[in-house]
Design a protein around this motif. Structure first.
Motif, PDB file in Angstrom:
ATOM      1  N   ASP A 271       0.820  -1.203   0.000  1.00  0.00           N
ATOM      2  CA  ASP A 271       0.000   0.000   0.000  1.00  0.00           C
ATOM      3  C   ASP A 271       0.856   1.256   0.000  1.00  0.00           C
ATOM      4  OD1 ASP A 271      -2.946  -0.916   0.618  1.00  0.00           O
ATOM      5  OD2 ASP A 271      -1.706  -2.045   2.028  1.00  0.00           O
ATOM      6  N   GLY A 272       0.327   2.310  -0.612  1.00  0.00           N
ATOM      7  CA  GLY A 272       0.883   3.651  -0.480  1.00  0.00           C
ATOM      8  C   GLY A 272      -0.099   4.482   0.318  1.00  0.00           C
ATOM      9  N   ILE A 273       0.403   5.250   1.290  1.00  0.00           N
ATOM     10  CA  ILE A 273      -0.492   5.995   2.175  1.00  0.00           C
ATOM     11  C   ILE A 273      -0.047   7.443   2.335  1.00  0.00           C
ATOM     12  CG2 ILE A 273      -1.198   3.945   3.482  1.00  0.00           C
ATOM     13  CD1 ILE A 273       0.728   4.814   5.718  1.00  0.00           C
ATOM     14  N   ILE A 274      -1.003   8.287   2.695  1.00  0.00           N
ATOM     15  CA  ILE A 274      -0.741   9.648   3.148  1.00  0.00           C
ATOM     16  C   ILE A 274      -1.217   9.736   4.586  1.00  0.00           C
ATOM     17  CG2 ILE A 274      -1.233  12.105   2.823  1.00  0.00           C
ATOM     18  CD1 ILE A 274       0.420  10.955   0.579  1.00  0.00           C
ATOM     19  N   MET A 275      -0.387  10.344   5.449  1.00  0.00           N
ATOM     20  CA  MET A 275      -0.744  10.493   6.861  1.00  0.00           C
ATOM     21  C   MET A 275      -0.732  11.950   7.284  1.00  0.00           C
ATOM     22  SD  MET A 275       1.224   7.361   8.811  1.00  0.00           S
ATOM     23  CE  MET A 275       2.841   7.665   8.105  1.00  0.00           C
ATOM     24  N   ASP A 276      -1.622  12.282   8.202  1.00  0.00           N
ATOM     25  CA  ASP A 276      -1.601  13.548   8.923  1.00  0.00           C
ATOM     26  C   ASP A 276      -0.727  13.320  10.154  1.00  0.00           C
ATOM     27  OD1 ASP A 276      -2.171  15.603  10.832  1.00  0.00           O
ATOM     28  OD2 ASP A 276      -4.113  15.970   9.903  1.00  0.00           O
ATOM     29  N   VAL A 277       0.373  14.110  10.277  1.00  0.00           N
ATOM     30  CA  VAL A 277       1.299  13.917  11.402  1.00  0.00           C
ATOM     31  C   VAL A 277       1.365  15.163  12.281  1.00  0.00           C
ATOM     32  CG1 VAL A 277       2.661  12.180  10.198  1.00  0.00           C
ATOM     33  CG2 VAL A 277       3.290  14.591   9.960  1.00  0.00           C
ATOM     34  N   LYS A 278       0.260  15.911  12.312  1.00  0.00           N
ATOM     35  CA  LYS A 278       0.231  17.113  13.151  1.00  0.00           C
ATOM     36  C   LYS A 278       0.541  16.770  14.601  1.00  0.00           C
ATOM     37  CE  LYS A 278      -2.462  21.319  13.855  1.00  0.00           C
ATOM     38  NZ  LYS A 278      -3.707  22.058  13.484  1.00  0.00           N
ATOM     39  N   ASP A 279      -0.023  15.665  15.077  1.00  0.00           N
ATOM     40  CA  ASP A 279       0.363  15.119  16.381  1.00  0.00           C
ATOM     41  C   ASP A 279       1.400  14.044  16.091  1.00  0.00           C
ATOM     42  OD1 ASP A 279       0.724  13.811  18.782  1.00  0.00           O
ATOM     43  OD2 ASP A 279      -1.415  13.623  19.234  1.00  0.00           O
ATOM     44  N   PRO A 280       2.676  14.296  16.341  1.00  0.00           N
ATOM     45  CA  PRO A 280       3.722  13.349  15.922  1.00  0.00           C
ATOM     46  C   PRO A 280       3.614  11.984  16.582  1.00  0.00           C
ATOM     47  CG  PRO A 280       4.627  15.013  17.395  1.00  0.00           C
ATOM     48  CD  PRO A 280       3.232  15.456  17.060  1.00  0.00           C
ATOM     49  N   LYS A 281       2.922  11.909  17.713  1.00  0.00           N
ATOM     50  CA  LYS A 281       2.788  10.633  18.409  1.00  0.00           C
ATOM     51  C   LYS A 281       1.520   9.873  18.006  1.00  0.00           C
ATOM     52  CE  LYS A 281       3.586  12.827  22.358  1.00  0.00           C
ATOM     53  NZ  LYS A 281       3.788  13.117  23.800  1.00  0.00           N
ATOM     54  N   PRO A 283       0.002   9.647  14.358  1.00  0.00           N
ATOM     55  CA  PRO A 283      -0.264   9.867  12.932  1.00  0.00           C
ATOM     56  C   PRO A 283      -1.556   9.164  12.507  1.00  0.00           C
ATOM     57  CG  PRO A 283       1.460   8.220  13.222  1.00  0.00           C
ATOM     58  CD  PRO A 283       1.182   8.796  14.581  1.00  0.00           C
ATOM     59  N   THR A 284      -2.241   9.787  11.560  1.00  0.00           N
ATOM     60  CA  THR A 284      -3.519   9.250  11.088  1.00  0.00           C
ATOM     61  C   THR A 284      -3.467   9.046   9.581  1.00  0.00           C
ATOM     62  OG1 THR A 284      -4.687  10.475  12.819  1.00  0.00           O
ATOM     63  CG2 THR A 284      -6.001   9.635  10.991  1.00  0.00           C
ATOM     64  N   VAL A 285      -3.803   7.859   9.119  1.00  0.00           N
ATOM     65  CA  VAL A 285      -3.864   7.582   7.688  1.00  0.00           C
ATOM     66  C   VAL A 285      -5.095   8.272   7.116  1.00  0.00           C
ATOM     67  CG1 VAL A 285      -4.084   5.809   5.913  1.00  0.00           C
ATOM     68  CG2 VAL A 285      -2.661   5.389   7.928  1.00  0.00           C
ATOM     69  N   ILE A 286      -4.875   9.157   6.116  1.00  0.00           N
ATOM     70  CA  ILE A 286      -5.978   9.911   5.521  1.00  0.00           C
ATOM     71  C   ILE A 286      -6.186   9.563   4.041  1.00  0.00           C
ATOM     72  CG2 ILE A 286      -5.890  11.830   7.152  1.00  0.00           C
ATOM     73  CD1 ILE A 286      -4.183  13.379   5.180  1.00  0.00           C
ATOM     74  N   GLU A 287      -5.281   8.795   3.458  1.00  0.00           N
ATOM     75  CA  GLU A 287      -5.429   8.350   2.079  1.00  0.00           C
ATOM     76  C   GLU A 287      -4.613   7.077   1.871  1.00  0.00           C
ATOM     77  OE1 GLU A 287      -7.166   8.285  -0.317  1.00  0.00           O
ATOM     78  OE2 GLU A 287      -6.412   9.102  -2.202  1.00  0.00           O
ATOM     79  N   ARG A 288      -5.136   6.207   1.025  1.00  0.00           N
ATOM     80  CA  ARG A 288      -4.464   4.925   0.802  1.00  0.00           C
ATOM     81  C   ARG A 288      -4.738   4.448  -0.621  1.00  0.00           C
ATOM     82  NH1 ARG A 288      -6.229  -0.236   4.442  1.00  0.00           N
ATOM     83  NH2 ARG A 288      -5.721  -1.894   2.960  1.00  0.00           N
ATOM     84  N   VAL A 289      -3.697   3.999  -1.303  1.00  0.00           N
ATOM     85  CA  VAL A 289      -3.845   3.493  -2.662  1.00  0.00           C
ATOM     86  C   VAL A 289      -3.052   2.197  -2.793  1.00  0.00           C
ATOM     87  CG1 VAL A 289      -4.262   5.731  -3.763  1.00  0.00           C
ATOM     88  CG2 VAL A 289      -1.906   4.919  -3.454  1.00  0.00           C
ATOM     89  N   SER A 290      -3.415   1.407  -3.798  1.00  0.00           N
ATOM     90  CA  SER A 290      -2.656   0.203  -4.123  1.00  0.00           C
ATOM     91  C   SER A 290      -2.606   0.064  -5.630  1.00  0.00           C
ATOM     92  CB  SER A 290      -3.271  -1.044  -3.475  1.00  0.00           C
ATOM     93  OG  SER A 290      -4.594  -1.239  -3.938  1.00  0.00           O
ATOM     94  N   ASP A 291      -1.712  -0.790  -6.098  1.00  0.00           N
ATOM     95  CA  ASP A 291      -1.542  -1.022  -7.535  1.00  0.00           C
ATOM     96  C   ASP A 291      -1.209  -2.496  -7.711  1.00  0.00           C
ATOM     97  OD1 ASP A 291      -0.732  -1.253 -10.169  1.00  0.00           O
ATOM     98  OD2 ASP A 291       0.574   0.503 -10.146  1.00  0.00           O
ATOM     99  N   THR A 292      -2.243  -3.309  -7.839  1.00  0.00           N
ATOM    100  CA  THR A 292      -2.039  -4.753  -7.903  1.00  0.00           C
ATOM    101  C   THR A 292      -1.646  -5.228  -9.296  1.00  0.00           C
ATOM    102  OG1 THR A 292      -4.403  -5.113  -8.299  1.00  0.00           O
ATOM    103  CG2 THR A 292      -3.640  -5.159  -6.009  1.00  0.00           C
ATOM    104  N   GLU A 293      -1.611  -4.312 -10.257  1.00  0.00           N
ATOM    105  CA  GLU A 293      -1.239  -4.700 -11.612  1.00  0.00           C
ATOM    106  C   GLU A 293       0.253  -4.544 -11.860  1.00  0.00           C
ATOM    107  OE1 GLU A 293      -2.354  -3.698 -16.275  1.00  0.00           O
ATOM    108  OE2 GLU A 293      -3.667  -3.055 -14.653  1.00  0.00           O
ATOM    109  N   ASN A 294       0.860  -3.470 -11.322  1.00  0.00           N
ATOM    110  CA  ASN A 294       2.256  -3.187 -11.662  1.00  0.00           C
ATOM    111  C   ASN A 294       3.201  -3.077 -10.474  1.00  0.00           C
ATOM    112  OD1 ASN A 294       2.472  -2.838 -14.648  1.00  0.00           O
ATOM    113  ND2 ASN A 294       0.803  -1.402 -14.266  1.00  0.00           N
ATOM    114  N   PHE A 295       2.702  -2.767  -9.272  1.00  0.00           N
ATOM    115  CA  PHE A 295       3.594  -2.582  -8.137  1.00  0.00           C
ATOM    116  C   PHE A 295       3.729  -3.864  -7.338  1.00  0.00           C
ATOM    117  CE2 PHE A 295       4.952   1.769  -6.471  1.00  0.00           C
ATOM    118  CZ  PHE A 295       5.226   2.243  -7.735  1.00  0.00           C
TER     119      PHE A 295
END
Length: 472
Positions: A271-281, A283-295
């Motif tokens: 998976d590839g993810i984007i996290m909000d790390v405003k609170d460094p302790k 972090p919250t995953v706010i977006e997630r993608v995958s690529d089962t064809e090529n990655f």
């Protein structure tokens, strides 16, 4: 924990040859030659790249694997599976070895901040000292994790503290604290591949470890959180439409934080993810993608300068396979370019892979890189193991293109022998590359359109802790 005092040994001699773009052990001029045009160890390069110097590994580091690099002032800190080297790069044509610290433990991923250096250990060791030996991960007493050094005296780093982390520390990313957390460094530790027989690496392993380092009291460093990034277990892995396998998510391989934006991009196996790390302790995953064809294996991530794009890399074959050939093709073992919206949604735009086929005896795949800070453009330098260093432009997300390269020919034309460049990073006017076998290379970009980047000066660079470049 038992800590061992280190003695940093200055190398007896630093071999740094001014090469004028030709290099060491070259049969003729390799300009405009690349890939399968090159002989064993022959250097090839584009007209837009000049090779300034090479400093080969010495002592116990000769024959050991070079890894990642961090920078501070006029120093480069180069990781090695046997420890790390501190180079004085005030004269990039002649880097000078200031200290070589023996501290075995793969991968020895390295970051620096102020007077502290952080080192990842992702191989099970007999203890947390720098004189440890290999040990089985099935033993509870075995150790792996983060080591902390005082580098105030660059010629004599001191080992201060070790922090054990679950499944070790394959990589780590430095997030400096701010606001109420100012005065602390936060290390986002990535590790993966749990096993039921490993007491300190039990499945499921959908977490990262967060180490808090009070910079004025590093001895108090500790794990403060182990957030579960994949409550659903993440990508289960399997076989995609092309018949290619892709990894299950059992942790993350690498995370790049963008402190100014309070964002992080994680490359987490499946998976590839984007996290909000405003609170460094927390972090919250706010977006997630995958690529089962090529990655096959989400390896690392890089934001562009205004965080409107993310480049994810696929380390197909784990860095040890020959994937830069017609058999594998241009969309696997490549980069994937995603646009990132203001609402932090990722949209796939295209793949980028070096346009130069390599021999089947050369390990080659997308690996570590960083931005070249040019106003109005998205340009990156990047390592491709034996595919060399690529300079490429992704300003047009759908039409990325290579604008320069430097590479060596195969180590062997008859047998696959691992080597090539692990990391290639742009820092204060030059590109610095750490080769798995050949040592520390310095390159100069000769493309006149990239000249403005030379006016951008940083006091420090940890490439997986991205700064905001004040471009001109």
């Amino acid at each position: 924990m038992r800590l061992t005092r280190l003695v940093a040994v200055a190398a007896a001699a630093t071999l740094a040859t001014t090469l004028g773009g030709i290099g060491i052990a070259v049969a003729g001029d390799g300009r405009d030659k690349s890939g399968t045009q090159l002989g064993v160890d022959e250097i090839g390069y584009s007209r837009t790249v000049q090779h300034l110097s090479n400093t080969p590994p010495v002592g116990s580091f000769a024959g050991s694997t070079g890894s990642d690099i961090a920078f501070q002032d006029h120093y480069a800190f180069a990781g090695n599976y046997n420890g790390f080297v501190i180079y004085d790069i005030s004269n990039p044509k002649r880097p000078r070895t200031v200290a070589q610290v023996s501290c075995p433990g793969s991968q020895n991923d390295v970051t620096v901040n102020g007077n502290l250096l952080y080192l990842s250990t992702d191989s099970s060791r007999s203890d947390d000292s720098c004189s440890s030996t290999t040990a089985s991960a099935t033993e509870k007493s075995s150790w792996e994790g983060i080591k902390i050094f005082d580098i105030k005296n660059k010629s004599a780093p001191r080992y201060l503290k070790a922090v054990e982390t679950k499944c070790g520390s394959h990589t780590h990313s430095l997030l400096p604290g701010k606001g109420k957390n100012k005065g602390n460094d936060y290390l986002y530790v990535s590790s993966y591949s749990p096993n039921a027989t490993f007491p300190d690496c039990q499945p499921p392993h959908d977490i990262i470890s967060i180490v808090e380092v009070p910079t004025k009291n590093p001895a108090a460093s500790r794990v403060v959180a182990t957030p579960n990034l994949f409550p659903d277990g993440g990508n289960p892995g399997g076989t995609g439409p092309t018949g290619a396998g892709y990894s299950a998510t059992t942790g993350c391989h690498d995370i790049t934080v963008y402190p100014k934006k309070d964002l992080a991009a994680g490359a987490c196996m499946g998976d590839g993810i984007i996290m909000d790390v405003k609170d460094p302790k927390a972090p919250t995953v706010i977006e997630r993608v995958s690529d089962t064809e090529n990655f096959a294996f989400w390896h690392s991530a890089t934001f562009n300068n205004d965080a409107t794009k993310v480049v994810f890399t696929d380390e197909l074959g784990g860095g040890g396979a020959a994937t830069c050939n017609t058999t594998v093709g241009p969309t696997r073992g490549a980069n994937a370019i995603y646009d990132l919206s203001k609402r932090n949604k990722l949209t796939f735009k295209s793949y980028y892979k070096i346009p130069r086929n390599q021999f089947d005896t050369e390990n080659c795949v997308a690996h570590n890189g960083s931005l070249v800070p040019v106003k109005g453009r998205d340009v990156m330098v990047q390592s491709w193991y034996q595919g060399g260093t690529s300079v490429w432009d992704f300003t047009d997300s759908e039409n990325p293109k290579e604008i320069g390269y430097f590479e060596r020919g195969p180590i062997s034309k008859t047998t696959l022998v691992g080597g090539g460049t692990w990391s290639s990073y742009y820092y204060n006017g030059f590109v610095y590359s750490n080769d798995l076998v050949k040592g520390f290379d310095v390159l100069k970009l000769k493309d006149t359109s990239l000249k403005p980047a030379e006016s951008v000066h940083l006091d420090q660079l940890n490439p997986q802790s991205q700064p905001v470049y004040r471009t001109r």
